[in-house]
Design a protein around this motif. Structure first.
Motif, PDB file in Angstrom:
ATOM      1  N   GLU A 175      46.881  41.352  41.932  1.00  9.14           N
ATOM      2  CA  GLU A 175      46.539  40.731  40.644  1.00  9.14           C
ATOM      3  C   GLU A 175      47.635  41.008  39.605  1.00  9.14           C
ATOM      4  O   GLU A 175      47.371  41.547  38.524  1.00  9.14           O
ATOM      5  CB  GLU A 175      45.185  41.252  40.132  1.00  9.14           C
ATOM      6  CG  GLU A 175      44.023  41.032  41.087  1.00  9.14           C
ATOM      7  CD  GLU A 175      43.484  39.602  41.045  1.00  9.14           C
ATOM      8  OE1 GLU A 175      44.051  38.781  40.308  1.00  9.14           O
ATOM      9  OE2 GLU A 175      42.520  39.327  41.772  1.00  9.14           O
ATOM     10  N   THR A 177      49.439  39.259  37.478  1.00  6.25           N
ATOM     11  CA  THR A 177      49.607  38.537  36.212  1.00  6.25           C
ATOM     12  C   THR A 177      48.536  38.860  35.187  1.00  6.25           C
ATOM     13  O   THR A 177      48.598  38.377  34.063  1.00  6.25           O
ATOM     14  CB  THR A 177      49.594  37.014  36.448  1.00  6.25           C
ATOM     15  OG1 THR A 177      48.298  36.627  36.921  1.00  6.25           O
ATOM     16  CG2 THR A 177      50.645  36.614  37.468  1.00  6.25           C
ATOM     17  N   THR A 178      47.554  39.675  35.556  1.00  3.65           N
ATOM     18  CA  THR A 178      46.410  39.935  34.677  1.00  3.65           C
ATOM     19  C   THR A 178      46.836  40.432  33.306  1.00  3.65           C
ATOM     20  O   THR A 178      46.235  40.083  32.288  1.00  3.65           O
ATOM     21  CB  THR A 178      45.472  40.964  35.342  1.00  3.65           C
ATOM     22  OG1 THR A 178      45.046  40.449  36.601  1.00  3.65           O
ATOM     23  CG2 THR A 178      44.250  41.226  34.486  1.00  3.65           C
ATOM     24  N   ARG A 185      54.781  35.976  32.771  1.00  6.41           N
ATOM     25  CA  ARG A 185      54.263  35.465  34.035  1.00  6.41           C
ATOM     26  C   ARG A 185      55.268  34.524  34.699  1.00  6.41           C
ATOM     27  O   ARG A 185      55.512  34.610  35.903  1.00  6.41           O
ATOM     28  CB  ARG A 185      52.935  34.751  33.785  1.00  6.41           C
ATOM     29  CG  ARG A 185      52.241  34.306  35.049  1.00  6.41           C
ATOM     30  CD  ARG A 185      50.784  33.969  34.801  1.00  6.41           C
ATOM     31  NE  ARG A 185      50.627  32.915  33.813  1.00  6.41           N
ATOM     32  CZ  ARG A 185      49.998  33.059  32.659  1.00  6.41           C
ATOM     33  NH1 ARG A 185      49.491  34.223  32.312  1.00  6.41           N
ATOM     34  NH2 ARG A 185      49.870  32.034  31.824  1.00  6.41           N
ATOM     35  N   THR A 206      45.242  37.373  44.375  1.00  6.32           N
ATOM     36  CA  THR A 206      44.798  36.734  43.143  1.00  6.32           C
ATOM     37  C   THR A 206      43.420  36.115  43.326  1.00  6.32           C
ATOM     38  O   THR A 206      42.970  35.910  44.452  1.00  6.32           O
ATOM     39  CB  THR A 206      45.802  35.641  42.702  1.00  6.32           C
ATOM     40  OG1 THR A 206      45.413  35.121  41.429  1.00  6.32           O
ATOM     41  CG2 THR A 206      45.855  34.503  43.705  1.00  6.32           C
ATOM     42  N   LYS A 208      42.991  33.579  40.864  1.00  5.89           N
ATOM     43  CA  LYS A 208      43.291  32.492  39.947  1.00  5.89           C
ATOM     44  C   LYS A 208      43.917  31.330  40.717  1.00  5.89           C
ATOM     45  O   LYS A 208      45.032  31.438  41.239  1.00  5.89           O
ATOM     46  CB  LYS A 208      44.230  32.969  38.844  1.00  5.89           C
ATOM     47  CG  LYS A 208      43.633  34.077  37.980  1.00  5.89           C
ATOM     48  CD  LYS A 208      44.596  34.523  36.907  1.00  5.89           C
ATOM     49  CE  LYS A 208      43.998  35.623  36.040  1.00  5.89           C
ATOM     50  NZ  LYS A 208      44.941  36.098  35.007  1.00  5.89           N
ATOM     51  N   GLU A 211      47.507  29.979  39.874  1.00  9.17           N
ATOM     52  CA  GLU A 211      48.648  30.779  40.294  1.00  9.17           C
ATOM     53  C   GLU A 211      49.035  30.489  41.741  1.00  9.17           C
ATOM     54  O   GLU A 211      50.216  30.551  42.101  1.00  9.17           O
ATOM     55  CB  GLU A 211      48.327  32.266  40.120  1.00  9.17           C
ATOM     56  CG  GLU A 211      48.158  32.653  38.676  1.00  9.17           C
ATOM     57  CD  GLU A 211      47.898  34.120  38.471  1.00  9.17           C
ATOM     58  OE1 GLU A 211      47.928  34.550  37.304  1.00  9.17           O
ATOM     59  OE2 GLU A 211      47.648  34.838  39.460  1.00  9.17           O
TER      60      GLU A 211
END
Length: 516
Positions: A175, A177-178, A185, A206, A208, A211
């Protein structure tokens, strides 16, 4: 060439995991999972919270031992008993919570990681190597800066540099990019594509969907510990197909908000200044209001005063100067109990630490705001029968997954803890909801439900202060957007005049546009 223009790839997988099974008490985290990672690819590992993604990669990195299954590295079967074994095999992992010593410099932290693998280099050579690798990959960071002085994005670069200086061939990012702003990013994605081009394999964990399509070549989807799609080429699928694979049903259409019906201000903040834990000014003369029937979103990179602002509003931190009014009452410097009794609901950033009493039951946590009043209290005693019956209904209504309402709240998953907090806070029909990162780290289904609940509260007439680093969330939910940078509001926009690039520039301090 690969699908994204990478260098030619070997046909032999860098990693092959076969029939991996991992059991914990009462749950099978991984159930006969197969996974392959090829040289020169970014392979997304997609799934909801609790799907088994991190567990599978913790096994590859040696933090867990599988109960069943085999692992092959470069075609050779291996047994990985510890992270040190993984490092010797060229496997590195960047965890969600960074493994850095905050009081040491970048160079000292990287030197420590090299000593952990049996590589001891003089300090001068470590520093020179950091500069060389950082420049090559666009991971610029000051080797002499102490970790506590760095932004979250810079700390992540240090973690990646640790792996590259050890010449890891397999990089696992959990994870990643949280905690990043949009520009950070995009910079990370460029780095990952360059690493893949050079033949490394990247596992990108991820939940998401966007992404996956932004950076990955292939995707493997886990649901409830099992593989439901293996090594699927990203270009051959769609977001709706992946969402259905991930959660087992069609994802609802995008949220639709009715036009705001604005009432009087329920929260007024005037020229507020607040110190952080080190005694430095974290919030600098901030003014804004939140009206009944609106969601005011506050966007910003972590560490720009959002946490201190929220804590001052709730009463957890005394302001240095300025005024806070809730529903017309001056609450500046008041205790949290005095603030909350004015009809304020609080969804904290650290849900496990501040949102629940982990050793109390689900039912006990649900009535923390109600246990002093009938029908929860009968005379001098709690009405246990009514509390249990009411709690079961709330658990059903909010979709809280728990063995029963007597189970400890601390045993729930992150998504279910958040549902519990929302159920408790919204049960009192609050006038103001202060929601700090309400969907942080949650999967698609939990995120969808929580966003819908916030919109329902807005349409009921509550005011909502939404603090989030997720720009899609801010833009989708907010009626107005305030952008914070270095403790100040540098932009106040309507969603119609905002876009990701504009907000991103404001978050990085490169653009100011405050509009009444």
């Amino acid at each position: 060439m690969g699908a994204r223009g990478e260098a030619p790839r070997s046909r032999e997988p860098l990693v092959r995991m076969v029939g991996i099974t991992k059991r914990f008490p009462g749950v099978i985290a991984n159930d006969k999972v197969d996974f392959e990672l090829m040289p020169g690819e970014v392979h997304a590992l997609l799934g909801e919270n609790g799907a088994g993604k991190t567990t599978l990669m913790n096994i590859l990195y040696g933090l867990y031992r599988p109960d069943e299954g085999q692992i092959f590295i470069g075609g050779r079967e291996v047994e990985i008993r510890s992270p040190r074994d993984a490092m010797r095999l060229g496997i590195g992992m960047v965890h969600q919570h960074f493994k850095l010593v905050s009081t040491l410099t970048v160079a000292e932290n990287i030197a420590l990681s090299l000593e952990g693998t049996g590589l001891i280099l003089p300090a001068r050579r470590v520093r020179a190597r950091i500069l060389e690798v950082a420049q090559h990959y666009g991971l610029e960071v000051d080797p002499d800066a102490r970790i506590w002085q760095l932004s979250v994005g810079e700390r992540q670069r240090v973690e990646i540099l640790k792996l590259l200086i050890r010449n890891a061939k397999v990089l696992i990012l959990d994870e990643p990019t949280t905690v990043l702003a949009p520009r950070e990013r995009e910079e990370l994605f460029k780095v990952l594509r360059k690493l893949a081009y050079e033949g490394r394999g990247i596992v990108f964990i991820t939940h998401k969907l966007e992404e996956v399509f932004r950076v990955a070549d292939r995707v493997t989807v886990l649901r409830k510990g099992r593989v439901v799609a293996s090594g699927l080429p990203v270009r051959s699928t769609t977001p709706s197909e992946l969402a259905k694979l991930m959660i087992g049903r069609e994802l609802k259409p995008r949220l639709v908000k009715k036009p705001a019906r604005l009432g009087e201000p329920v929260l007024e903040v005037e020229d507020l200044s607040v110190l952080d834990d080190r005694g430095l000014l974290a919030v600098k003369g901030v003014s804004f209001n939140v009206r009944r029937g609106e969601i005011l979103g506050i966007a910003g990179v972590a560490g720009n005063g959002q946490r201190e602002l929220v804590e001052a509003i709730i009463g957890l931190r005394k302001p240095r100067s300025g005024r806070i009014r809730i529903d017309g009452h001056d609450v500046t410097g008041k205790a949290p109990a005095d603030v909350l009794k004015l009809g304020v609901a609080y969804i904290p950033e650290d849900r496990a630490r501040y949102g629940i009493a982990p050793d109390l039951s689900v039912a006990e946590n649900l009535i923390l705001k109600l246990y002093k009043v009938p029908p929860f209290k009968k005379g001098f005693f709690l009405d246990e029968e009514y509390i249990l019956s009411w709690s079961r209904k709330v658990v059903s209504d909010f979709g809280i997954v728990t063995p029963n309402v007597r189970a400890p709240a601390g045993s729930l998953s992150g998504g279910n803890i958040q549902r519990l907090i929302l159920a408790r806070e919204l049960s009192t029909r609050p006038k103001l909801i202060v929601a700090s990162h309400p969907t942080f780290g949650l999967d698609v289904a939990a995120t969808e439900q929580i966003r819908l609940l916030l919109i329902e509260q807005r349409e009921r007439g509550a005011g909502v202060l939404l603090v989030s680093e997720d720009l899609s969330e801010i833009m989708e939910l907010s009626d107005r957007i305030a952008v914070m940078h270095e403790g100040q509001i540098v932009g106040l926009l309507s969603p119609s005049e905002a876009d990701v690039e504009k907000i991103g520039l404001m978050m990085s301090g490169k653009l100011k546009e405050v509009d009444g």
